[in-house]
Write a protein that holds these residues in place. Structure first.
Motif, PDB file in Angstrom:
ATOM      1  N   SER A 108       0.581  -0.842  -0.018  1.00 27.17           N
ATOM      2  CA  SER A 108       0.274   0.065   0.340  1.00 27.17           C
ATOM      3  C   SER A 108       1.031   1.105   0.209  1.00 27.17           C
ATOM      4  O   SER A 108       0.916   2.180  -0.323  1.00 27.17           O
ATOM      5  N   ALA A 109       2.198   1.187   0.164  1.00 31.73           N
ATOM      6  CA  ALA A 109       3.384   2.314   0.452  1.00 31.73           C
ATOM      7  C   ALA A 109       3.025   2.604  -0.645  1.00 31.73           C
ATOM      8  O   ALA A 109       3.516   2.596  -1.656  1.00 31.73           O
ATOM      9  N   PRO A 110       2.933   4.067  -1.186  1.00 36.17           N
ATOM     10  CA  PRO A 110       3.933   4.987  -2.394  1.00 36.17           C
ATOM     11  C   PRO A 110       5.030   4.115  -2.661  1.00 36.17           C
ATOM     12  O   PRO A 110       6.290   3.556  -1.755  1.00 36.17           O
ATOM     13  N   ARG A 111       5.718   4.072  -4.010  1.00 36.62           N
ATOM     14  CA  ARG A 111       6.791   3.356  -4.762  1.00 36.62           C
ATOM     15  C   ARG A 111       7.693   3.761  -4.031  1.00 36.62           C
ATOM     16  O   ARG A 111       8.874   3.606  -3.335  1.00 36.62           O
ATOM     17  N   SER A 112       7.835   5.812  -3.743  1.00 32.19           N
ATOM     18  CA  SER A 112       9.522   6.443  -3.103  1.00 32.19           C
ATOM     19  C   SER A 112       9.431   5.591  -1.743  1.00 32.19           C
ATOM     20  O   SER A 112      10.622   5.130  -1.113  1.00 32.19           O
ATOM     21  N   GLN A 113       7.929   5.492  -1.184  1.00 30.62           N
ATOM     22  CA  GLN A 113       8.124   5.144   0.615  1.00 30.62           C
ATOM     23  C   GLN A 113       8.948   3.953   0.730  1.00 30.62           C
ATOM     24  O   GLN A 113       9.401   3.247   0.898  1.00 30.62           O
ATOM     25  N   ALA A 114       8.585   3.010  -0.348  1.00 27.93           N
ATOM     26  CA  ALA A 114       8.515   1.406  -0.820  1.00 27.93           C
ATOM     27  C   ALA A 114      10.326   1.515  -0.713  1.00 27.93           C
ATOM     28  O   ALA A 114      10.878   0.735   0.366  1.00 27.93           O
ATOM     29  N   ARG A 115      11.125   2.235  -1.384  1.00 28.07           N
ATOM     30  CA  ARG A 115      12.307   1.789  -1.256  1.00 28.07           C
ATOM     31  C   ARG A 115      12.891   2.244  -0.040  1.00 28.07           C
ATOM     32  O   ARG A 115      13.816   2.268  -0.384  1.00 28.07           O
ATOM     33  N   LEU A 116      12.141   3.040   0.336  1.00 24.51           N
ATOM     34  CA  LEU A 116      12.953   4.603   1.470  1.00 24.51           C
ATOM     35  C   LEU A 116      13.077   3.006   2.429  1.00 24.51           C
ATOM     36  O   LEU A 116      14.276   3.243   3.187  1.00 24.51           O
ATOM     37  N   LEU A 117      12.048   2.881   3.707  1.00 23.42           N
ATOM     38  CA  LEU A 117      12.257   1.714   4.059  1.00 23.42           C
ATOM     39  C   LEU A 117      12.049   0.321   4.081  1.00 23.42           C
ATOM     40  O   LEU A 117      12.659  -0.591   5.011  1.00 23.42           O
ATOM     41  N   TRP A 118      12.396  -0.440   2.592  1.00 24.31           N
ATOM     42  CA  TRP A 118      12.536  -1.609   2.510  1.00 24.31           C
ATOM     43  C   TRP A 118      13.778  -1.946   2.076  1.00 24.31           C
ATOM     44  O   TRP A 118      14.246  -2.651   1.839  1.00 24.31           O
ATOM     45  N   ASP A 119      14.139  -0.760   1.379  1.00 15.86           N
ATOM     46  CA  ASP A 119      15.908  -1.164   0.171  1.00 15.86           C
ATOM     47  C   ASP A 119      17.066  -1.434   1.171  1.00 15.86           C
ATOM     48  O   ASP A 119      17.795  -2.196   1.144  1.00 15.86           O
ATOM     49  N   GLU A 120      17.033  -1.032   2.101  1.00 17.28           N
ATOM     50  CA  GLU A 120      18.347  -0.737   2.987  1.00 17.28           C
ATOM     51  C   GLU A 120      17.638  -1.892   4.821  1.00 17.28           C
ATOM     52  O   GLU A 120      16.930  -1.429   4.904  1.00 17.28           O
ATOM     53  N   ARG A 121      18.558  -3.057   5.116  1.00 20.29           N
ATOM     54  CA  ARG A 121      17.958  -3.496   6.344  1.00 20.29           C
ATOM     55  C   ARG A 121      19.179  -3.876   7.308  1.00 20.29           C
ATOM     56  O   ARG A 121      19.790  -4.439   6.710  1.00 20.29           O
TER      57      ARG A 121
END
Length: 195
Positions: A108-121
């Motif tokens: 449900s997150a916008p694509r930019s938020q998805a990248r911001l929150l899930w790209d790094e772990r």
């Protein structure tokens, strides 16, 4: 109707107590959010009073909605990892629920938020099977959003095949999720559906 047993009262109290703890809120805040008094919530937690089904659903909603703590309405990969890590040993169905909640928020997150929150772990799950499950679900979810999965979401096959929900027997006629099955994870497709 049969009387409620002492064991049932104790189980109910433990369950309510666990939901309150999972919410991360104070008992007073939980009581307010579910529409009851702090003293009534205390009676639920002690087993003196058994909550109604509606009250339990409200508590489950609160416990399930508090995952994000990053200032957004979407959970990050690290927050999802932390929630799954906390529950996978003793409560695998809860761990799967946390993982699916993270997936749904990612969808449900916008694509930019998805990248911001899930790209790094920062951290991985300590159990390789649960780590593979998280990686597969993350990769599939990113592809559904039309995004390339994060570099960390490259799964490796689990061996031998593994079923995270051991209390659920899988019959040969049950449809297994094909994305997970190719990595040795056996989960019925219907167990991945959320409301």
């Amino acid at each position: 109707m049969a009387a409620i047993t002492t064991t049932e009262r104790a189980r109910s109290a433990a369950w309510v107590d666990r939901l309150v703890e999972k919410s991360g809120l104070t008992a007073t805040e939980v009581a307010e959010k579910v529409g009851t008094s702090p003293s009534r919530l205390s009676a639920y937690r002690s087993g003196d009073t058994i909550p109604s089904a509606v009250m339990v659903m409200r508590m489950m909603d609160i416990a399930g909605r508090v995952l994000p703590s990053n200032g957004t309405q979407w959970a990050s990969a690290d927050e999802t990892t932390e929630a799954v890590e906390r529950d996978y040993k003793d409560h695998p169905s809860d761990a799967l629920r946390w993982l699916l909640q993270g997936r749904d928020q990612l969808l449900s997150a916008p694509r930019s938020q998805a990248r911001l929150l899930w790209d790094e772990r920062v951290s991985e799950l300590t159990d390789d099977r649960w780590e593979t499950l998280m990686r597969v679900i993350t990769a599939v979810t990113f592809r559904k959003k039309g995004l390339e999965p994060p570099a960390w979401a490259q799964p490796q096959r689990v061996s031998p095949d593994w079923t995270p929900l051991t209390r659920i027997s899988i019959r040969p006629s049950d449809p297994i999720d094909p994305d997970l099955a190719q990595f040795g994870i056996q989960i019925r497709a219907k167990d991945l559906v959320t409301l």
